[in-house]
Design an enzyme around this catalytic site. Structure first.
Site, short mmCIF file in Angstrom:
data_model
loop_
_atom_site.label_atom_id
_atom_site.label_comp_id
_atom_site.label_asym_id
_atom_site.label_seq_id
_atom_site.Cartn_x
_atom_site.Cartn_y
_atom_site.Cartn_z
N LYS A 91 2.14 7.19 6.58
CA LYS A 91 0.96 6.45 6.02
C LYS A 91 -0.21 7.52 6.11
O LYS A 91 -0.54 8.05 7.35
CB LYS A 91 0.68 5.35 6.90
CG LYS A 91 1.82 4.27 6.63
CD LYS A 91 1.14 2.82 7.19
CE LYS A 91 2.54 1.93 6.95
NZ LYS A 91 2.00 0.51 7.55
N LEU A 148 13.85 3.14 11.62
CA LEU A 148 14.85 2.59 12.12
C LEU A 148 16.25 3.01 11.52
O LEU A 148 16.46 3.22 10.43
CB LEU A 148 14.70 1.12 11.88
CG LEU A 148 13.55 0.49 12.83
CD1 LEU A 148 13.13 -0.83 12.56
CD2 LEU A 148 13.82 0.63 14.46
N GLU A 170 10.70 -9.23 12.11
CA GLU A 170 12.08 -9.04 12.01
C GLU A 170 12.89 -8.81 13.23
O GLU A 170 12.21 -8.63 14.31
CB GLU A 170 12.34 -7.71 11.13
CG GLU A 170 11.87 -7.58 9.69
CD GLU A 170 12.04 -6.12 8.72
OE1 GLU A 170 12.73 -5.46 9.31
OE2 GLU A 170 11.13 -6.00 8.01
N ASP A 217 4.78 -2.55 10.88
CA ASP A 217 3.66 -2.43 10.12
C ASP A 217 2.52 -3.03 10.90
O ASP A 217 1.92 -4.18 10.51
CB ASP A 217 4.32 -3.36 8.98
CG ASP A 217 3.32 -3.18 7.86
OD1 ASP A 217 2.52 -2.35 7.69
OD2 ASP A 217 3.46 -4.10 6.71
N ALA A 252 6.10 7.50 11.50
CA ALA A 252 7.06 6.58 12.30
C ALA A 252 8.38 6.91 12.22
O ALA A 252 8.81 7.18 11.12
CB ALA A 252 6.55 5.12 11.99
N ALA A 253 8.99 6.72 13.31
CA ALA A 253 10.50 7.04 13.51
C ALA A 253 10.99 5.82 12.53
O ALA A 253 10.66 4.67 12.59
CB ALA A 253 11.10 7.14 14.60
N ASP A 258 -2.66 -9.37 9.80
CA ASP A 258 -1.73 -9.33 8.78
C ASP A 258 -0.46 -9.45 9.11
O ASP A 258 0.51 -8.79 8.99
CB ASP A 258 -1.83 -7.86 8.24
CG ASP A 258 -1.20 -8.00 6.94
OD1 ASP A 258 -1.12 -9.11 6.16
OD2 ASP A 258 -0.82 -6.75 6.41
N GLN A 260 0.88 -1.14 0.00
CA GLN A 260 0.12 -0.04 0.17
C GLN A 260 0.73 1.22 -0.04
O GLN A 260 2.26 1.11 0.17
CB GLN A 260 -0.98 -0.15 1.03
CG GLN A 260 -2.00 -1.04 1.17
CD GLN A 260 -3.19 -0.80 1.80
OE1 GLN A 260 -3.64 0.34 2.15
NE2 GLN A 260 -3.91 -2.14 2.40
N GLU A 273 -4.79 0.29 4.99
CA GLU A 273 -4.20 0.47 6.22
C GLU A 273 -4.57 1.80 6.87
O GLU A 273 -5.13 2.59 6.20
CB GLU A 273 -2.70 0.60 5.91
CG GLU A 273 -2.19 -1.12 5.50
CD GLU A 273 -0.68 -0.86 5.38
OE1 GLU A 273 0.11 0.31 5.34
OE2 GLU A 273 0.08 -2.11 5.46
#
Length: 509
Positions: A203, A310, A381, A396, A307-308, A376, A187, A224
């Site tokens: 998003k 990584l 990770e 996510d 979102a920060a 979903d 998306q 989403e």
């Protein structure tokens, strides 16, 4: 003789007149006295009445003041009372920190990136970046860098680190320098850049916050949700996991903060103005990137989640793991775990789930997903540097909080099949089920801190009450496991006598 009779009559008349005059004077005196007494009584009564009124008013004022002070104090106490603060002051959220060695930090400052004077200076002013000078002193680092340097083997951030608030404020306020579409995924999402070299994953709002997923849609067929990403971060923090990167809501100007500054030609070609006069775009992605599924401002302002990011993969590689309880993503086929009740026995014999904490880590993630109804979770990770001895990244979460009127029990299958749970997780879940805390209440209070909460609640009351209902289901599942197994609790609090005694007390109740 006649003269004598006349004299007597005259005296009688005089006496009569004198008597009448005396009677009239007495009557007049009595009348005047009555009037004066009445007037005096009325005046006296009036004076007394005024005194009484003042006294009553004084008493009433005193009583009202006392009530106001008492009520006001009570109101101030109620308003000042914070279930969220009380929760984070609880011993379960203040466990002794694990001792960390040098290898337990994800990133360490590299000496060759700092000059002889101990400074690092940018050389990209011409590209719009701020000229910055960083030293080894933490205070000189921007919030996003402090976040990266704070990632350890056991958690993504320290909840008590003041940089967390600075980071979310930075994401919500920092000037946007660039916007390009993020590659990969199914998306639309954008990569936003800031003048001090920070980045965030955007998003956009695709549907109203209160819109519930259609019951006829499959779990992989829904938009989403930007508010789902925000709420997932808050829930993860309330559960004490600290495994979701910080996320904050923000109003973005679609025109000035995306269209006019993007260097992504594929993205820029998808902008248009709708018949309603709103500026829209749809990008290019595998699903829901078409003119029929745009993200639109009103007319320019668009709600988004940020979102920060990584650390870059070149600095901190991550490994992607396929979840053993991954769904088939088919409209007709079932996954193996959906057909085999003893599926977990196979998982327990398969690396990396056959030792260490990986299995209870996965069950933590399943509990988080069940509470927010996220179906979903096909992969997860970890940071490669830490091998198998580390936490799972809960990334996510855009499909979270899509449906509140129905719970999805299959999300909780890892817990039900494996019958294993961390002691710290169980204790926190029990704590959040108590009226003095209550998950829905602390979640509501936590979400109220987000900038977008000024416009409207980030989660509907239906979603908040669903949290309490689902939490009860999780605790019931654990109880059912304990009725049939003896080794349900994985004790990650070994050596903490105070917490362990608390656990024993809860078990006895």
């Amino acid at each position: 003789m006649m003269r004598q009779k006349l004299g007597r009559s005259t005296r009688s008349i005089y006496l009569y007149l004198a008597f009448l005059s005396l009677a009239l004077h007495l009557l007049l005196a009595f009348f005047c006295f009555s009037i004066l007494q009445t007037a005096c009584n009325e005046e006296h009564h009036k004076l007394n009445s005024n005194k009484l009124d003042r006294k009553e008013k004084d008493l009433l004022w005193d009583a009202t003041e006392r009530e106001n002070k008492l009520t006001g104090g009570l109101i101030r106490k109620v308003k000042g009372w914070s279930k969220l603060d009380a929760l984070f002051k609880h011993p379960l959220y203040n466990l002794p920190p694990q001792s960390l060695q040098d290898d337990d930090w994800l990133l360490r400052e590299k000496e060759d990136s700092i000059d002889a004077d101990g400074d690092w200076e940018s050389a990209s002013e011409e590209k719009g970046y701020d000229k910055v000078s960083w030293t080894k002193e933490v205070e000189t680092h921007p919030p996003w860098l402090r976040f990266h340097l704070g990632i350890s083997r056991w958690e993504l951030y320290d909840r008590k680190d003041p940089n967390l608030a600075q980071l979310t404020h930075y994401l919500a306020r920092q000037r946007v320098l660039g916007a390009v579409q993020k590659t990969g995924g199914t998306q639309l999402k954008l990569l936003m850049s800031f003048p001090n070299y920070g980045q965030a994953l955007l998003k956009p709002m695709r549907q109203s916050r209160d819109a519930e997923t259609d019951v006829n849609l499959f779990y992989f067929s829904d938009f989403e949700r930007h508010n789902g990403e925000i709420a997932a971060f808050h829930l993860d923090r309330l559960l004490g996991f600290n495994r979701i990167p910080p996320v904050v809501g923000r109003l973005i100007n679609v025109t000035s903060e995306i269209r006019e500054i993007t260097t992504d030609h594929r993205l820029s070609r998808t902008f248009f103005t709708s018949p309603a006069g709103n500026v829209c775009f749809y990008g290019q992605c595998e699903y829901y990137c078409s003119v029929e599924h745009p993200a639109c401002g009103q007319p320019h302002s668009l709600e988004v989640s940020l979102a920060a990011m990584l650390p870059d993969l070149s600095l901190a590689p991550r490994r992607s793991w396929r979840s053993p309880w991954r769904r088939s993503y088919s409209r007709i086929k079932l996954a193996k775990w959906q057909k085999d009740p003893a599926y977990c026995d196979t998982v327990k014999q398969t690396p990396p789930y056959n030792h260490g904490t990986r299995l209870v880590d996965l069950i933590d993630m399943a509990i988080l997903d069940f509470l927010m109804s996220n179906m979903d979770r096909h992969h997860y990770e970890t940071f490669e540097k830490f091998g198998n001895e580390t936490f799972l990244l809960h990334l996510d979460n855009g499909r979270a909080f899509g449906r509140h009127s129905k719970d999805e029990p299959t999300i909780l299958v890892p817990l039900k099949q494996c019958c294993s749970i961390r002691r710290s997780t169980l204790l926190r879940l029990r704590l959040l089920s108590l009226p003095g805390f209550r998950l829905s209440d602390v979640m509501r209070e936590s979400l109220a801190q987000d900038p977008l909460a000024l416009l409207a609640p980030l989660l509907s009351e239906g979603n908040l009450s669903a949290l309490d209902r689902r939490l009860a289901s999780v605790l019931q599942a654990v109880q059912t496991c304990q009725e049939h197994h003896t080794d349900v609790i994985y004790n990650d609090l070994e050596g903490n006598d105070a917490i362990n005694s608390m656990h024993e007390e809860q078990n006895n109740k």
